[in-house]
Structures are given as structure tokens and as C-alpha cells.
Enzyme design. Structure first.
Site, PDB file in Angstrom:
ATOM      1  N   GLY A 185       0.786  -1.226   0.000  1.00 16.15           N
ATOM      2  CA  GLY A 185       0.000   0.000   0.000  1.00 16.15           C
ATOM      3  C   GLY A 185       0.817   1.275   0.000  1.00 16.15           C
ATOM      4  O   GLY A 185       0.353   2.320   0.469  1.00 16.15           O
TER       5      GLY A 185
ATOM      6  N   ASN B  73       1.627   2.992  -2.641  1.00 13.10           N
ATOM      7  CA  ASN B  73       0.906   3.913  -3.538  1.00 13.10           C
ATOM      8  C   ASN B  73      -0.361   4.445  -2.859  1.00 13.10           C
ATOM      9  O   ASN B  73      -0.687   5.626  -2.991  1.00 13.10           O
ATOM     10  CB  ASN B  73       0.544   3.215  -4.855  1.00 13.10           C
ATOM     11  CG  ASN B  73       1.711   3.197  -5.820  1.00 13.10           C
ATOM     12  OD1 ASN B  73       2.065   4.214  -6.403  1.00 13.10           O
ATOM     13  ND2 ASN B  73       2.335   2.039  -5.970  1.00 13.10           N
TER      14      ASN B  73
ATOM     15  N   ARG C 293     -15.671 -15.137  -8.827  1.00 13.46           N
ATOM     16  CA  ARG C 293     -15.273 -13.731  -8.712  1.00 13.46           C
ATOM     17  C   ARG C 293     -16.472 -12.790  -8.762  1.00 13.46           C
ATOM     18  O   ARG C 293     -16.530 -11.786  -8.059  1.00 13.46           O
ATOM     19  CB  ARG C 293     -14.302 -13.365  -9.846  1.00 13.46           C
ATOM     20  CG  ARG C 293     -12.887 -13.815  -9.600  1.00 13.46           C
ATOM     21  CD  ARG C 293     -11.960 -13.264 -10.652  1.00 13.46           C
ATOM     22  NE  ARG C 293     -12.242 -13.852 -11.954  1.00 13.46           N
ATOM     23  CZ  ARG C 293     -11.729 -13.443 -13.109  1.00 13.46           C
ATOM     24  NH1 ARG C 293     -10.913 -12.408 -13.131  1.00 13.46           N
ATOM     25  NH2 ARG C 293     -12.015 -14.027 -14.247  1.00 13.46           N
TER      26      ARG C 293
ATOM     27  N   MET D 119      -4.016  -7.242  -6.945  1.00 16.12           N
ATOM     28  CA  MET D 119      -3.463  -8.337  -7.733  1.00 16.12           C
ATOM     29  C   MET D 119      -4.524  -9.350  -8.167  1.00 16.12           C
ATOM     30  O   MET D 119      -4.297 -10.556  -8.098  1.00 16.12           O
ATOM     31  CB  MET D 119      -2.336  -9.016  -6.954  1.00 16.12           C
ATOM     32  CG  MET D 119      -1.156  -8.101  -6.714  1.00 16.12           C
ATOM     33  SD  MET D 119      -0.557  -7.363  -8.247  1.00 16.12           S
ATOM     34  CE  MET D 119       0.964  -6.620  -7.730  1.00 16.12           C
ATOM     35  N   ARG D 120      -5.665  -8.847  -8.614  1.00 15.30           N
ATOM     36  CA  ARG D 120      -6.716  -9.744  -9.114  1.00 15.30           C
ATOM     37  C   ARG D 120      -7.290  -9.202 -10.392  1.00 15.30           C
ATOM     38  O   ARG D 120      -7.471  -7.989 -10.521  1.00 15.30           O
ATOM     39  CB  ARG D 120      -7.879  -9.824  -8.117  1.00 15.30           C
ATOM     40  CG  ARG D 120      -7.510 -10.539  -6.920  1.00 15.30           C
ATOM     41  CD  ARG D 120      -8.611 -10.857  -5.971  1.00 15.30           C
ATOM     42  NE  ARG D 120      -7.975 -11.686  -4.995  1.00 15.30           N
ATOM     43  CZ  ARG D 120      -7.856 -12.994  -5.108  1.00 15.30           C
ATOM     44  NH1 ARG D 120      -8.432 -13.636  -6.093  1.00 15.30           N
ATOM     45  NH2 ARG D 120      -7.190 -13.678  -4.207  1.00 15.30           N
ATOM     46  N   LEU D 121      -7.587 -10.128 -11.298  1.00 15.39           N
ATOM     47  CA  LEU D 121      -8.287  -9.726 -12.526  1.00 15.39           C
ATOM     48  C   LEU D 121      -9.730  -9.403 -12.173  1.00 15.39           C
ATOM     49  O   LEU D 121     -10.328 -10.057 -11.324  1.00 15.39           O
ATOM     50  CB  LEU D 121      -8.268 -10.873 -13.532  1.00 15.39           C
ATOM     51  CG  LEU D 121      -7.149 -10.872 -14.558  1.00 15.39           C
ATOM     52  CD1 LEU D 121      -7.351 -12.033 -15.531  1.00 15.39           C
ATOM     53  CD2 LEU D 121      -7.110  -9.556 -15.330  1.00 15.39           C
ATOM     54  N   LEU D 122     -10.275  -8.402 -12.851  1.00 18.31           N
ATOM     55  CA  LEU D 122     -11.662  -8.010 -12.589  1.00 18.31           C
ATOM     56  C   LEU D 122     -12.578  -8.580 -13.663  1.00 18.31           C
ATOM     57  O   LEU D 122     -12.163  -8.785 -14.808  1.00 18.31           O
ATOM     58  CB  LEU D 122     -11.769  -6.486 -12.576  1.00 18.31           C
ATOM     59  CG  LEU D 122     -10.946  -5.785 -11.496  1.00 18.31           C
ATOM     60  CD1 LEU D 122     -10.947  -4.288 -11.725  1.00 18.31           C
ATOM     61  CD2 LEU D 122     -11.494  -6.105 -10.114  1.00 18.31           C
TER      62      LEU D 122
ATOM     63  N   ASN E 186      -5.507   1.898 -13.434  1.00 17.41           N
ATOM     64  CA  ASN E 186      -4.527   1.006 -12.809  1.00 17.41           C
ATOM     65  C   ASN E 186      -3.131   1.558 -13.062  1.00 17.41           C
ATOM     66  O   ASN E 186      -2.897   2.228 -14.072  1.00 17.41           O
ATOM     67  CB  ASN E 186      -4.649  -0.393 -13.436  1.00 17.41           C
ATOM     68  CG  ASN E 186      -3.676  -1.386 -12.821  1.00 17.41           C
ATOM     69  OD1 ASN E 186      -3.474  -1.413 -11.600  1.00 17.41           O
ATOM     70  ND2 ASN E 186      -3.043  -2.201 -13.651  1.00 17.41           N
TER      71      ASN E 186
ATOM     72  N   HIS F  31       0.787   0.184 -13.550  1.00 20.39           N
ATOM     73  CA  HIS F  31       1.524  -1.047 -13.825  1.00 20.39           C
ATOM     74  C   HIS F  31       3.009  -0.706 -13.966  1.00 20.39           C
ATOM     75  O   HIS F  31       3.364   0.253 -14.658  1.00 20.39           O
ATOM     76  CB  HIS F  31       0.999  -1.690 -15.116  1.00 20.39           C
ATOM     77  CG  HIS F  31       1.679  -2.984 -15.414  1.00 20.39           C
ATOM     78  ND1 HIS F  31       1.377  -4.151 -14.736  1.00 20.39           N
ATOM     79  CD2 HIS F  31       2.681  -3.293 -16.274  1.00 20.39           C
ATOM     80  CE1 HIS F  31       2.155  -5.123 -15.187  1.00 20.39           C
ATOM     81  NE2 HIS F  31       2.957  -4.631 -16.111  1.00 20.39           N
TER      82      HIS F  31
HETATM   83  C1  GAR Z   1       3.225  -1.305  -7.526  1.00 14.24           C
HETATM   84  O1  GAR Z   1       4.554  -1.303  -7.995  1.00 14.24           O
HETATM   85  C2  GAR Z   1       2.280  -1.452  -8.703  1.00 14.24           C
HETATM   86  O2  GAR Z   1       2.741  -0.850  -9.873  1.00 14.24           O
HETATM   87  C3  GAR Z   1       2.218  -2.947  -8.849  1.00 14.24           C
HETATM   88  O3  GAR Z   1       2.187  -3.426  -7.525  1.00 14.24           O
HETATM   89  C4  GAR Z   1       2.943  -2.553  -6.704  1.00 14.24           C
HETATM   90  C5  GAR Z   1       2.154  -2.269  -5.448  1.00 14.24           C
HETATM   91  O4  GAR Z   1       2.940  -1.630  -4.487  1.00 14.24           O
HETATM   92  N1  GAR Z   1       1.065  -3.346  -9.594  1.00 14.24           N
HETATM   93  C6  GAR Z   1       1.068  -4.335 -10.482  1.00 14.24           C
HETATM   94  O5  GAR Z   1       2.032  -5.038 -10.703  1.00 14.24           O
HETATM   95  C7  GAR Z   1      -0.257  -4.548 -11.199  1.00 14.24           C
HETATM   96  N2  GAR Z   1      -0.115  -5.437 -12.303  1.00 14.24           N
HETATM   97  P1  GAR Z   1       2.275  -0.923  -3.230  1.00 14.24           P
HETATM   98  O6  GAR Z   1       1.326  -1.959  -2.574  1.00 14.24           O
HETATM   99  O7  GAR Z   1       3.399  -0.604  -2.307  1.00 14.24           O
HETATM  100  O8  GAR Z   1       1.536   0.284  -3.698  1.00 14.24           O
END
Ligand code: GAR
Length: 204
Positions: A15, A17, A68, A93-96, A110, A112
Site C-alpha cells: 500500500g 501507492n 469472482r 493483484m486480481r483480474l476483474l 490502474n 503497472h
Molecule cells: C506497484 O509497484 C504497482 O505498480 C504494482 O504493484 C505494486 C504495489 O505496491 N502493480 C502491479 O504489478 C499490477 N499489475 P504498493 O502496494 O506498495 O503500492
């Protein structure tokens, strides 16, 4: 007075971000309120971050549902109750399924950690590192039914130098995310985003 722009963040893990977005709403960088965290892991550190920030969480166990769509219907009801304007996926980390994707078309984004369409899916930073590319980066995109396939809103390149390690690359990617994601979310809150098919523009 204009009503507050209301955001739900979906996250599964650390978390960081989420934290940056919370701080950006507190310091005025984003003119909006985060009204809900949606999380699929009760023990994820992001849940504690939401508690500390006084933000409501909706935590669910995907294993408790047959499919889902079943838990997504419950999430959709929660989002409606909270009158959410924008759904922000931040390490979810889940497909919607279409249950959520169709309800929030153009209003779900999102982040990435690669320059899409390169390296979609899991462990994008590791994939780029193993491939040996010299430039990777991050992408913020609209969410559609595919895996990291939605229209691109913004990207930021990150160079991979000889002296980098996987760890230093991860740090650079995460730092770039913390710059770009709040900025993109602020564009949505100011209603500056215009979408035409796969072409997304920012009216600045
Ligand atoms: C982030 O780097 C984000 O870009 C990635 O997960 C991390 C979450 O970090 N997302 C993906 O890979 C989606 N495909 P955080 O929990 O510290 O924000």
C-alpha cells in the site's frame, strides 16, 4: 460549492501507492477524498494504513466465494453506497470481471510497473530486468476486461543502467509511481481526461 470527488482505492499488499494518494488528498495535490479501501487480504499492511488514516475499508476473502462475480457484486454495492466517482487500482493483484469493469468504464484506472504493452502481468519489474531492456518504466491506464490492456493515460520511462541491481531498479520504479499516480488522479478529479477509443488526452 462543488461536491467532493470521491475515490475508492483497491490494493492487495504494502500500500505504498495508497499511502502516497492519501497524503496527496491531505496536502491538496489531489482535490478529492479517498472514501474507501477495498482489499482482498485481511493481513495486508495497506489495511493498517487505511485504519491509521481513518479511511473505511472493505476487506473480503475471495476464497469464501464460489466465483469472482459473487464478491464483485458485493464490492459494487459498497462502491455505490459510497458514491464513488473513480476507482483507483494500486497493487490490486486480481483480474476483474465485467461486473465491476462495465460499471466503471472510463472511471477505473490502474498503475503497472512497466511500459505497456511490454511486460504485462505479474512481476513486471523482474520481467524487464531479466529481459535486459535498457529502458523500462511505468504506465497508468484505464481498466478494461484484459490483463493490463486498457487505453494508456500516462507513462514515465526509467532507465536501467550498468550499475543498477534489481533492487535499485525497483526503487526507481516505485519512486516514479509516487510522482505520476497522484498527478493522473488529480486530472480525473479536475475532469481533465478525455477518452476517444484508445486515445486518452488531458485537457490542460
Ligand atoms: C506497484 O509497484 C504497482 O505498480 C504494482 O504493484 C505494486 C504495489 O505496491 N502493480 C502491479 O504489478 C499490477 N499489475 P504498493 O502496494 O506498495 O503500492
Amino acid at each position: 460549492m462543488a461536491s467532493t470527488f470521491r475515490i475508492a482505492v483497491f490494493a492487495s499488499g504494502q500500500g505504498s501507492n495508497f499511502q502516497t494518494l492519501v497524503e496527496a488528498t491531505q496536502n491538496g495535490r489531489i482535490d478529492a477524498e479517498i472514501v474507501l479501501l477495498v482489499c482482498d487480504k485481511a493481513k495486508a499492511p495497506v489495511v493498517e494504513r487505511a485504519n491509521k488514516a481513518g479511511i473505511d475499508s472493505y476487506v473480503f476473502d475471495p476464497k469464501a466465494y464460489a466465483k469472482r462475480e459473487d464478491y464483485e457484486l458485493e464490492i459494487a454495492a459498497e462502491l455505490e453506497r459510497k458514491q464513488v466517482d473513480l476507482v483507483v487500482l494500486a497493487g490490486y493483484m486480481r483480474l476483474l470481471t465485467p461486473v465491476l469493469v462495465d460499471r466503471y468504464t472510463g472511471r477505473m484506472i490502474n498503475i503497472h510497473p512497466s511500459l505497456l504493452p511490454a511486460f504485462p502481468g505479474k512481476d513486471a519489474i523482474g520481467q524487464a530486468w531479466e529481459y535486459g531492456v535498457k529502458t523500462t518504466g511505468i504506465t497508468v491506464h484505464l481498466v478494461d476486461g484484459g490483463m493490463d490492456t486498457g487505453a494508456v493515460i500516462a507513462q514515465k520511462a526509467v532507465e536501467i543502467r550498468n550499475e543498477d541491481s534489481l533492487e535499485s531498479l525497483e526503487e526507481k520504479i516505485h519512486a516514479a509511481e509516487k510522482e505520476l499516480y497522484p498527478e493522473v488522479v488529480s486530472w480525473f478529479a479536475k475532469e481533465l481526461i478525455h477518452v476517444e477509443g484508445r486515445k486518452v488526452s488531458v485537457m490542460q
